[in-house]
Design a protein around this motif. Structure first.
Motif, PDB file in Angstrom:
ATOM      1  N   HIS A  53      58.641  22.559  37.667  1.00  0.00           N
ATOM      2  CA  HIS A  53      57.756  23.543  37.046  1.00  0.00           C
ATOM      3  C   HIS A  53      57.800  24.865  37.816  1.00  0.00           C
ATOM      4  N   TYR A  54      57.925  24.775  39.126  1.00  0.00           N
ATOM      5  CA  TYR A  54      58.100  25.973  39.949  1.00  0.00           C
ATOM      6  C   TYR A  54      59.488  26.566  39.740  1.00  0.00           C
TER       7      TYR A  54
ATOM      8  N   ARG B  66      61.555  26.479  37.252  1.00  0.00           N
ATOM      9  CA  ARG B  66      61.798  27.119  35.960  1.00  0.00           C
ATOM     10  C   ARG B  66      61.088  28.468  35.853  1.00  0.00           C
ATOM     11  N   HIS B  67      60.115  28.719  36.726  1.00  0.00           N
ATOM     12  CA  HIS B  67      59.402  29.996  36.702  1.00  0.00           C
ATOM     13  C   HIS B  67      59.963  31.025  37.695  1.00  0.00           C
TER      14      HIS B  67
ATOM     15  N   VAL C   9      61.390  33.874  35.834  1.00  0.00           N
ATOM     16  CA  VAL C   9      60.295  34.595  35.177  1.00  0.00           C
ATOM     17  C   VAL C   9      59.671  35.585  36.155  1.00  0.00           C
ATOM     18  N   LYS C  10      59.346  35.115  37.345  1.00  0.00           N
ATOM     19  CA  LYS C  10      58.733  36.031  38.328  1.00  0.00           C
ATOM     20  C   LYS C  10      59.718  37.111  38.750  1.00  0.00           C
TER      21      LYS C  10
ATOM     22  N   ARG D 176      50.338  23.554  38.342  1.00  0.00           N
ATOM     23  CA  ARG D 176      50.274  24.648  37.352  1.00  0.00           C
ATOM     24  C   ARG D 176      49.509  25.837  37.914  1.00  0.00           C
TER      25      ARG D 176
ATOM     26  N   VAL E 205      51.633  27.710  40.581  1.00  0.00           N
ATOM     27  CA  VAL E 205      52.748  28.460  39.993  1.00  0.00           C
ATOM     28  C   VAL E 205      52.225  29.651  39.197  1.00  0.00           C
ATOM     29  N   ASP E 206      51.172  29.451  38.411  1.00  0.00           N
ATOM     30  CA  ASP E 206      50.580  30.566  37.661  1.00  0.00           C
ATOM     31  C   ASP E 206      50.101  31.656  38.609  1.00  0.00           C
TER      32      ASP E 206
ATOM     33  N   VAL F 127      53.204  33.654  39.757  1.00  0.00           N
ATOM     34  CA  VAL F 127      53.743  34.493  38.685  1.00  0.00           C
ATOM     35  C   VAL F 127      52.834  35.693  38.436  1.00  0.00           C
TER      36      VAL F 127
ATOM     37  N   ARG G 116      53.362  39.755  38.772  1.00  0.00           N
ATOM     38  CA  ARG G 116      53.087  40.601  37.620  1.00  0.00           C
ATOM     39  C   ARG G 116      52.155  41.769  37.983  1.00  0.00           C
TER      40      ARG G 116
END
Length: 253
Positions: A61-62, A64-65, A68-69, A131, A134-135, A138, A142
């Motif tokens: 899960h980390y 795959r992000h 994204v980051k 979750r 990781v959120d 990210v 952002r």
């Protein structure tokens, strides 16, 4: 442990490049997740197959992000040359074509451990604490400044060392996972060393005040906390199971 003195309170004096670098390097030296009890047990060969599978699944899960980051960080850059350089990080994980890249290599690790791709991609078994961690990372990339977002990536200063340790641990203790499945770890030795040096050069150039330098150090601490919290969530399941076993035994007596 690091011998770098903590920042003196109430001073605005700019650190020199060597001192600033020492403060940055001290953070993963003291707080990187290689010290977490779960990672220590992993590297000692003490994990059960189910524990190792749980780590692979939640860590995905980390993984795959990560692109994204990095896309969020890239969007903050005004310089085309810098964007092109940072784009390589996304390509390292997503690959240039289907079937390549770090995410693909992690999927193959999962398959070698007995976890189907669909199960990894679904995310249905990802723990709430994972979750949240990781959120948090990210969203940090952002919302924060380019300096802080790049500084947070400097956990990669410690990546080559932990990858070598992890390869050795898997080859010694988890031989039921085929050696070809460890390609992700092998690849990250070179990538992590290259990326961390590039990011370090940017942070040194961009932090022009003591406040900015301390913000960069704080961002790196935050990232270490993210990785530590991720393992806390994974490790807590064993503690909960142990409590349940004890309570169940008590009810039977």
């Amino acid at each position: 442990m690091s011998t770098v003195a903590p920042p003196a309170a109430g001073t605005d004096e700019l650190w020199g490049p060597a001192e600033f670098t020492a403060h940055l390097r001290a953070v993963p030296a003291e707080r990187y997740h290689d010290r977490h009890p779960f990672n220590v047990r992993m590297h000692e060969g003490a994990l059960t197959p189910e524990e190792l599978r749980r780590w692979i699944l939640n860590r995905f899960h980390y993984q795959r992000h990560i692109p994204v980051k990095d896309a969020l960080i890239l969007a903050k850059f005004d310089d085309p040359a810098l964007r092109r350089s940072w784009l390589r990080r996304i390509q390292d994980h997503d690959g240039l074509v289907e079937g390549e890249g770090g995410i693909e290599r992690w999927l193959r690790l999962g398959e070698a451990a007995g976890i189907e791709r669909d199960r990894l991609w679904s995310g249905a078994e990802v723990l709430p604490g994972v979750r949240l961690a990781v959120d948090g990372y990210v969203n940090f990339c952002r919302l924060r400044s380019p300096l802080e977002a790049v500084a947070a990536s400097l956990t990669e200063l410690a990546a080559p060392t932990i990858m070598r340790t992890r390869i050795d641990a898997f080859e010694r203790h988890y031989r039921w996972i085929e050696a070809d499945a460890l390609t992700y770890f092998r690849t990250r030795i070179g990538q992590g060393g290259r990326d961390s040096e590039e990011a370090l050069a940017l942070v040194l150039a961009w932090a022009r005040t003591r406040q900015e330098q301390e913000a960069a150090v704080g961002a790196l601490r935050f990232k270490c906390d993210v990785l530590w919290s991720l393992l806390d969530a994974i490790d807590a399941i064993d503690a909960i199971d142990a409590i349940g076993t004890i309570e169940g035994a008590g009810e039977r007596t």
